[in-house]
Design a protein around this motif. Structure first.
Motif, PDB file in Angstrom:
ATOM      1  N   ALA A 145       0.830  -1.209   0.000  1.00 16.36           N
ATOM      2  CA  ALA A 145       0.000   0.000   0.000  1.00 16.36           C
ATOM      3  C   ALA A 145       0.860   1.253   0.000  1.00 16.36           C
ATOM      4  N   GLU A 146       1.929   1.275   0.777  1.00 20.10           N
ATOM      5  CA  GLU A 146       2.819   2.440   0.789  1.00 20.10           C
ATOM      6  C   GLU A 146       3.492   2.633  -0.570  1.00 20.10           C
ATOM      7  N   ALA A 147       3.889   1.549  -1.199  1.00 21.42           N
ATOM      8  CA  ALA A 147       4.515   1.644  -2.521  1.00 21.42           C
ATOM      9  C   ALA A 147       3.518   2.207  -3.538  1.00 21.42           C
ATOM     10  N   LEU A 148       2.282   1.732  -3.487  1.00 18.64           N
ATOM     11  CA  LEU A 148       1.261   2.223  -4.415  1.00 18.64           C
ATOM     12  C   LEU A 148       0.964   3.698  -4.176  1.00 18.64           C
ATOM     13  N   GLU A 149       0.916   4.114  -2.901  1.00 18.73           N
ATOM     14  CA  GLU A 149       0.689   5.518  -2.603  1.00 18.73           C
ATOM     15  C   GLU A 149       1.819   6.398  -3.119  1.00 18.73           C
ATOM     16  N   ALA A 150       3.055   5.895  -3.063  1.00 19.85           N
ATOM     17  CA  ALA A 150       4.198   6.651  -3.569  1.00 19.85           C
ATOM     18  C   ALA A 150       4.134   6.761  -5.090  1.00 19.85           C
ATOM     19  N   LEU A 151       3.706   5.716  -5.752  1.00 27.52           N
ATOM     20  CA  LEU A 151       3.620   5.720  -7.213  1.00 27.52           C
ATOM     21  C   LEU A 151       2.407   6.476  -7.742  1.00 27.52           C
ATOM     22  N   TYR A 152       1.305   6.384  -7.004  1.00 27.50           N
ATOM     23  CA  TYR A 152       0.041   6.973  -7.452  1.00 27.50           C
ATOM     24  C   TYR A 152      -0.554   7.833  -6.327  1.00 27.50           C
ATOM     25  N   PRO A 153      -0.047   9.049  -6.144  1.00 34.54           N
ATOM     26  CA  PRO A 153      -0.573   9.908  -5.058  1.00 34.54           C
ATOM     27  C   PRO A 153      -2.094  10.078  -5.179  1.00 34.54           C
ATOM     28  N   GLY A 154      -2.753   9.990  -4.049  1.00 33.63           N
ATOM     29  CA  GLY A 154      -4.218  10.139  -4.028  1.00 33.63           C
ATOM     30  C   GLY A 154      -4.969   8.857  -4.292  1.00 33.63           C
ATOM     31  N   ILE A 155      -4.269   7.753  -4.495  1.00 33.44           N
ATOM     32  CA  ILE A 155      -4.926   6.462  -4.738  1.00 33.44           C
ATOM     33  C   ILE A 155      -5.849   6.116  -3.574  1.00 33.44           C
ATOM     34  N   LYS A 156      -6.968   5.487  -3.892  1.00 33.59           N
ATOM     35  CA  LYS A 156      -7.923   5.052  -2.869  1.00 33.59           C
ATOM     36  C   LYS A 156      -7.955   3.536  -2.837  1.00 33.59           C
TER      37      LYS A 156
END
Length: 93
Positions: free
Chosen positions: A80-91
């Motif tokens: 989840a942290e990796a995805l948030e770093a790659l895609y800011p604002g991801i839900k």
């Protein structure tokens, strides 16, 4: 010094603030390497959390359901942290 009680009933003393990893390593470097999480007074904790009071400690490895659960749970947070770093604002749903 704090007293750590193990599942077999044996008790050892350690300095206050010793981690579960440090305790496992004092028993066996292999135990420390294989342990994914620990139970401290019935609560599952990571291996680097300091232990400040007398406690009953048990180590969880991959062979234990608790060990697998801790591994998968931690992995999901890292993903989840990796995805948030790659895609800011991801839900997450």
């Amino acid at each position: 010094m704090i007293k750590i009680t193990f599942p077999d009933g044996s008790v050892r003393e350690y300095a206050e603030g010793t981690t579960a990893y440090g305790i496992a390593e004092s028993i066996s470097p292999r135990l420390a390497a294989d342990s994914l999480a620990a139970s401290v007074n019935g609560a599952t904790v990571d291996m680097m959390r300091p232990i400040e009071t007398d406690a009953v400690v048990r180590f969880y490895k991959w062979d234990d359901a608790e060990g697998r659960h801790a591994f998968w749970h931690t992995s999901s947070h890292l993903l989840a942290e990796a995805l948030e770093a790659l895609y800011p604002g991801i839900k997450f749903g």
